[in-house]
Design a protein around this motif. Sequence first.
Motif, PDB file in Angstrom:
ATOM      1  N   LEU B  46       0.763  -1.062   0.086  1.00  0.00           N
ATOM      2  CA  LEU B  46      -0.119  -0.606   0.003  1.00  0.00           C
ATOM      3  C   LEU B  46       1.073   1.023   0.242  1.00  0.00           C
ATOM      4  O   LEU B  46       1.728   1.507   0.502  1.00  0.00           O
ATOM      5  CB  LEU B  46      -0.864  -0.071   1.176  1.00  0.00           C
ATOM      6  N   LYS B  47       0.628   1.847  -0.938  1.00  0.00           N
ATOM      7  CA  LYS B  47       0.949   3.385  -1.090  1.00  0.00           C
ATOM      8  C   LYS B  47       0.441   4.454  -0.673  1.00  0.00           C
ATOM      9  O   LYS B  47      -0.365   4.528  -1.470  1.00  0.00           O
ATOM     10  CB  LYS B  47       2.295   3.636  -2.604  1.00  0.00           C
ATOM     11  N   THR B  48       1.290   4.733   0.392  1.00  0.00           N
ATOM     12  CA  THR B  48       0.457   6.179   0.793  1.00  0.00           C
ATOM     13  C   THR B  48       1.074   7.416   0.173  1.00  0.00           C
ATOM     14  O   THR B  48       2.352   8.108   0.331  1.00  0.00           O
ATOM     15  CB  THR B  48       0.660   6.165   2.209  1.00  0.00           C
ATOM     16  N   PRO B 139      16.739   1.692 -10.866  1.00  0.00           N
ATOM     17  CA  PRO B 139      16.380   0.488 -10.055  1.00  0.00           C
ATOM     18  C   PRO B 139      15.257   0.365  -9.095  1.00  0.00           C
ATOM     19  O   PRO B 139      14.545  -1.010  -9.179  1.00  0.00           O
ATOM     20  CB  PRO B 139      17.564   0.280  -9.534  1.00  0.00           C
ATOM     21  N   ALA B 140      14.806   1.693  -8.437  1.00  0.00           N
ATOM     22  CA  ALA B 140      14.409   1.427  -7.317  1.00  0.00           C
ATOM     23  C   ALA B 140      13.013   0.969  -7.878  1.00  0.00           C
ATOM     24  O   ALA B 140      11.779   0.864  -7.127  1.00  0.00           O
ATOM     25  CB  ALA B 140      14.572   2.574  -6.410  1.00  0.00           C
ATOM     26  N   ASN B 141      11.982   1.588  -9.026  1.00  0.00           N
ATOM     27  CA  ASN B 141      10.624   0.977  -9.479  1.00  0.00           C
ATOM     28  C   ASN B 141      10.785  -0.221 -10.680  1.00  0.00           C
ATOM     29  O   ASN B 141       9.853   0.021 -11.070  1.00  0.00           O
ATOM     30  CB  ASN B 141      10.469   2.046 -10.641  1.00  0.00           C
ATOM     31  N   ILE B 142      11.967  -0.863 -10.354  1.00  0.00           N
ATOM     32  CA  ILE B 142      11.661  -2.361 -11.200  1.00  0.00           C
ATOM     33  C   ILE B 142      11.998  -3.528 -10.188  1.00  0.00           C
ATOM     34  O   ILE B 142      12.756  -3.417  -9.215  1.00  0.00           O
ATOM     35  CB  ILE B 142      13.318  -2.667 -12.241  1.00  0.00           C
ATOM     36  N   LEU B 151       7.976  -3.660 -13.905  1.00  0.00           N
ATOM     37  CA  LEU B 151       8.334  -2.355 -14.107  1.00  0.00           C
ATOM     38  C   LEU B 151       6.951  -1.912 -12.269  1.00  0.00           C
ATOM     39  O   LEU B 151       5.999  -1.845 -12.904  1.00  0.00           O
ATOM     40  CB  LEU B 151       7.679  -1.724 -14.634  1.00  0.00           C
ATOM     41  N   SER B 152       7.049  -0.903 -11.694  1.00  0.00           N
ATOM     42  CA  SER B 152       5.958  -0.554 -11.214  1.00  0.00           C
ATOM     43  C   SER B 152       6.351   1.058 -11.027  1.00  0.00           C
ATOM     44  O   SER B 152       7.238   1.708 -11.667  1.00  0.00           O
ATOM     45  CB  SER B 152       6.297  -0.569  -9.530  1.00  0.00           C
ATOM     46  N   ASP B 153       5.037   1.488 -10.161  1.00  0.00           N
ATOM     47  CA  ASP B 153       5.242   3.235 -10.112  1.00  0.00           C
ATOM     48  C   ASP B 153       4.717   4.044 -11.879  1.00  0.00           C
ATOM     49  O   ASP B 153       5.124   5.257 -11.938  1.00  0.00           O
ATOM     50  CB  ASP B 153       6.577   3.565  -9.781  1.00  0.00           C
ATOM     51  N   PHE B 154       4.393   3.834 -12.112  1.00  0.00           N
ATOM     52  CA  PHE B 154       3.152   4.348 -13.780  1.00  0.00           C
ATOM     53  C   PHE B 154       2.565   5.276 -13.593  1.00  0.00           C
ATOM     54  O   PHE B 154       1.976   5.543 -12.712  1.00  0.00           O
ATOM     55  CB  PHE B 154       2.179   2.798 -14.943  1.00  0.00           C
TER      56      PHE B 154
HETATM   57 MG   LIG Z   1       8.604   3.756  -6.815  1.00  0.00          MG
END
Ligand SMILES: [Mg+2]
Lengths: 155, 370
Positions: B46-48, B139-142, B151-154
């Motif tokens: 869960l991202k806030t 790298p932190a979004n893979i 891949l995250s954070d689109f």
């Molecule tokens: Mg991220």
Amino acid sequence: MGAPHVSALGFNIKKGELWHCVLSGTRCEPVYVSHNRDRFDPDQPRTALANYFKQTFGEVISRTAPDRLAYRVSLDANSADQVAYLTFPFGILNLVAHDRSLPISEYVSQSFSKKALGFVGNKFEACDEVIAGRPDKWGDPEKLAALAAWMALDA
Amino acid sequence: MPDHTYRVQPGEMLLNKFEVIRPLGHGHFGEVHHVINRPVGRPAALKTIEVTDPTTHRAAIEAQAQNLCSHDHVVKIHGADVINGFVLIEMEFIEGGSLGDRLMQGFVPLIDGVQAVKEVLFALEHAHTRGIVHRDVKPANIMLAQNKAKLSDFGTIIQPHTGIRVTDLFYQFHAAPEAVNSGEFSPLGDVFAAGLTLLRVANNMPGWGTVIDDAGAWETDLRNGTMARRIGFKPYLPRALKTILRKACDPDPARRYASAAAFREALERLRLARRWVRVSDNEWICESTGRIEAVRYVNGRHPAVEFFSGSRRQLDLCGTFGTEREAREHMDRVIAETTMGHTAPSRRPRSNRNGTQGAGVSVAMADDIS
Ligand SMILES: [Mg+2]
Ligand SMILES: Nc1ncnc2c1ncn2[C@@H]1O[C@H](COP(=O)(O)OP(=O)(O)O)[C@@H](O)[C@H]1O
């Protein structure tokens, strides 16, 4: 103009190269739409290779949005490694077709007959002579993809 | 860094559905927690994040999630909620952490890094075809799931009120120059960022270290798109990879790979074979066709490099040298060359100066030292 014609996306694989070709129209009057090649590393691990084909088939189908799929399966494989890149991928293509509810047909080179497609002479020359709007220069691997698509058009 | 985070405590229940288990990390937008979505019994991340207009932001996120839904190489978004001016994004929980985390934990073999970036390029190709640009590839979004990269954070970079803006250079090390200078985000910017990401992974750079230490000279490189040049290549990288990275990270968008697919296809053609692991400054190890191979630097009056395949010494790749530097250069070259190609290396290393011996015998003459 009548109703828009169906389009068919054909695939053909040779070592390291996945070819596709989109045709529309009918079997008697096939019309070229597009074709392209995607390269792959035939020596990568089977699982990575399987994923490559799953992703690439998915993208090509999304991009070209065909009404039906077709492929030419090569019967030339004579080692497990060759089976892995010449034959396995079409199992994956069938699964993708199933997931997307797209009709799919399988052909071998012998399917591309004069009787089926109504040409005279050689099947590769027929691609040049019969398919409207085809590229000036195209090679046999992409013509085999085109022939598969051609077969899938309505008579 | 200002603290805009909505305070979430382990054990807490959010919106009557998320049970907070533990924090997973934080970025520049806010925090990420491991939670359980109780009503559906689903573990999630869960991202806030705090945004000016949470409702619009939520809608944007959900629209993108719909559009990219269930791509194999995109972190799945289950949904988004709004609470006290914050958006809560419920994502697929990925146990393995990010490629950034992996770099922090130890050496990442080139072949693994290339595979992860190839998979991410599939995701980018998919998104670009649908008119979606990622804008924050790094790298932190893979995320590294069981056996695939995702891949995250689109789209999380869409105008977050308190998050980064394009002008916050300090958080945009991977951004293409046109993005940095004129806020222009395009698929080609994603290609650039993916290239810089692969460069970091290939070089095994967990952080930016001295690259951004000194008096802000890096800022100029960031604006000029010359960060890749500033970073440089580790000497053990294969030449073919360097050529690809230069093209992906070209400051001029017109000279980059024209698409994520073109970049991926170039990587596809690299045909990396050996999964070399750098064990220490003096030793590399890999497994190749069922055999353990090792390359070692051996100190001494004549510094030497030894290449073992199983217990056999591969003489054509071994050598003794006049100086440590020459020996280490030889070791780097052997790693670079044998990373490529599936057959045993047969190419002769470059000439071995100073009249020392070795490094020139044919492969067939390997001797058994067991
Ligand atoms: Mg991220
Ligand atoms: N879906 C997820 N599953 C597991 N861990 C995650 C997930 N998303 C993010 N994380 C962890 O939370 C950290 C912070 O993520 P994020 O807020 O996106 O910051 P950033 O991407 O800027 O590092 C990541 O580095 C990662 O370790």
